[in-house]
Design an enzyme around this catalytic site. Sequence first.
Site, PDB file in Angstrom:
ATOM      1  N   GLU A 318       0.849  -1.195   0.000  1.00  0.00           N
ATOM      2  CA  GLU A 318       0.000   0.000   0.000  1.00  0.00           C
ATOM      3  C   GLU A 318       0.890   1.253   0.000  1.00  0.00           C
ATOM      4  O   GLU A 318       0.601   2.232   0.673  1.00  0.00           O
ATOM      5  CB  GLU A 318      -0.937   0.018   1.209  1.00  0.00           C
ATOM      6  N   CYS A 402     -11.217   2.241   5.860  1.00  0.00           N
ATOM      7  CA  CYS A 402     -10.592   3.495   6.299  1.00  0.00           C
ATOM      8  C   CYS A 402     -10.876   4.664   5.367  1.00  0.00           C
ATOM      9  O   CYS A 402     -10.961   5.816   5.812  1.00  0.00           O
ATOM     10  CB  CYS A 402      -9.074   3.300   6.437  1.00  0.00           C
TER      11      CYS A 402
END
Length: 640
Positions: A318, A402
């Site tokens: 990520e 998120c």
Amino acid sequence: MTKSSNDRQFRPVAVPDVELGGFWGKWQDAVCNSTAETLLDRCVEAGMLKAIDVSQPSPGVVIPIQPWGGTTQMFWDSDLGKSIETIAYSLYRRPNPKLEARADEIIDMYERLQDKDGYLNAWFQRVEPARRWTNLRDHHELYCAGHLMEAAVAYYQATGKRKLLDIMCRFADYMITMFGHGEGQLPGYCGHEEVELALVKLARVTGEKKYLALSKFFIDERGTEPHFFTAEAARDGRSAADFHQKTYEYGQAHQPVREQTKVVGHAVRAMYLYSGMADIATEYKDDSLTAALETLWDDLTTKQMYITGGIGPAASNEGFTDYYDLPNATAYAETCASVGLVFWASRMLGRGPDRRYADIMEQALYNGALPGLSTDGKTFFYDNPLESAGKHHRWKWHHCPCCPPNIARLVTSIGSYMYAVADDEIAVHLYGESTARLKLANGAEVELEQTTNYPWDGAVAFTTRLKTPAKFALSLRIPDWAEGATLSVNGEMLDLAANIRDGYARIDRQWADGDRVALSLPLSLRPQYANPKVRQDAGRVALMRGPLVYCVETTDNGEDLNAIVLPRKLPAAETVVLKDLNDAVALDLKVEREETSNWGTPLYRNAPAERQVATARFVPYHLWDNRAPGEMLVWVQSDK
């Protein structure tokens, strides 16, 4: 005498002090109408309220434990925190007693959950209480606390209710006793940065400098030797080498922060760390932190950032890979990462207005972060590729949710990123229809009304509202792309070149009620070419107009978007207002298209495809996949 940039301290305006209309008003309405409640509903559906409700049995492990020894369920407090923060901002714009009552109920649950010593974390109180503070590297305890702190500040500012603020102050006070170099204390920090910037917010709203000191401690300790994560693993009976990413670069803990020169690891973690560093640099006037951040800023923006302001090309971590590695179809470019870049850029402006930070803040905001939210506020993007064959679409929820509350809280708090104040200066970093109520340290109270249809139109006007005349400076960003910009005060043209400082037009004068400033920012269509080292963009061109990156979609142009070829010399573009896309301005251009229908059966042949003249419609990238599903392309072929 004018102070140097690094001697000044600019702090953002509180969210309730800015009212938005126009472009951002529409996005905030979408959050108020849909997103805020949607976030809460989906948190409930996931089981998050059961996790904090001490009147019910602990739900235990709902999301399975992963190979790294944890579960995204550990992060649920952060998702609830960001959702409460979004609700707080939405309540200020549009009162919603039902939604406020639901938030109050969650806050009451957290009050009942909190231990007497101040500790608060649903996972480590209800599922694994014996594991508290044993794996800061992986388990996100301080990260979750940070998001609840931010929620507490937002909810207090929006509603005046102190309960959550008091809860998180008790937790922060407990942290002060837990972390440090004293006997029995932990000389550590979180694997996922966030609490650093949250503690600064807590300090600013409470006036308690002890929270600044704790934030500074976490920043100063990071990456120092002997390494905390190594010692922590040994204490816990774990192998320090046996963990998810196998490198401390993943959480930017490989070196002390002032020695770091390359942006590495997980993109969101990096942005949150740099945001906290920038806040502490502002509060302590710490030139050593500022110098490190300037080096990191240049590293990111000149070698590792997409044209959209997206960052972190790889799904595997990520985050970041190699310099100039910016694939389009597989771009990860997490929404949260661009949100984090907006956070960092805005905090780099804390020591004085500087266009190089504000321009990137705007670029990342419009093109990297905003695509994460649909126009109706109900669906989301987690990753943001710059090319799609038609299979990448928005989703309703995610196992690690998120991004939805992150983009929602940014949209609803955007006014605080538009304006900042110092002792005797107001800085306008972003443009948009708004009214800001500003109080300077010299006692002056100013209402600044901004009238504009930006970013669709480059005409921006400001009107001052003052009870009594006041002397202060008004600094307006002149974007690097705004060639030919003009500025006037009460109809009198100013010499921009003579008044520019770090890319801002600084107007220092005695202001009176009703003074009017007019700024014109030409929105010329701009071809953008990538550094030749970016192999994925070789022979291609992207289009920008003002702060916006444009793309082509199947909806307007049919299939085979890679067949579109833009001439080297751009033709005049016809602008079209799209009612079904929030009155966005689309661009129609004469192009050539390679023929795909008459190629025949061979996969390869010795002659290129024939071309025909056609018209291509380009739409703002942040609005793609809001209509019929299909292909999308940012970087199109460029004619030689």
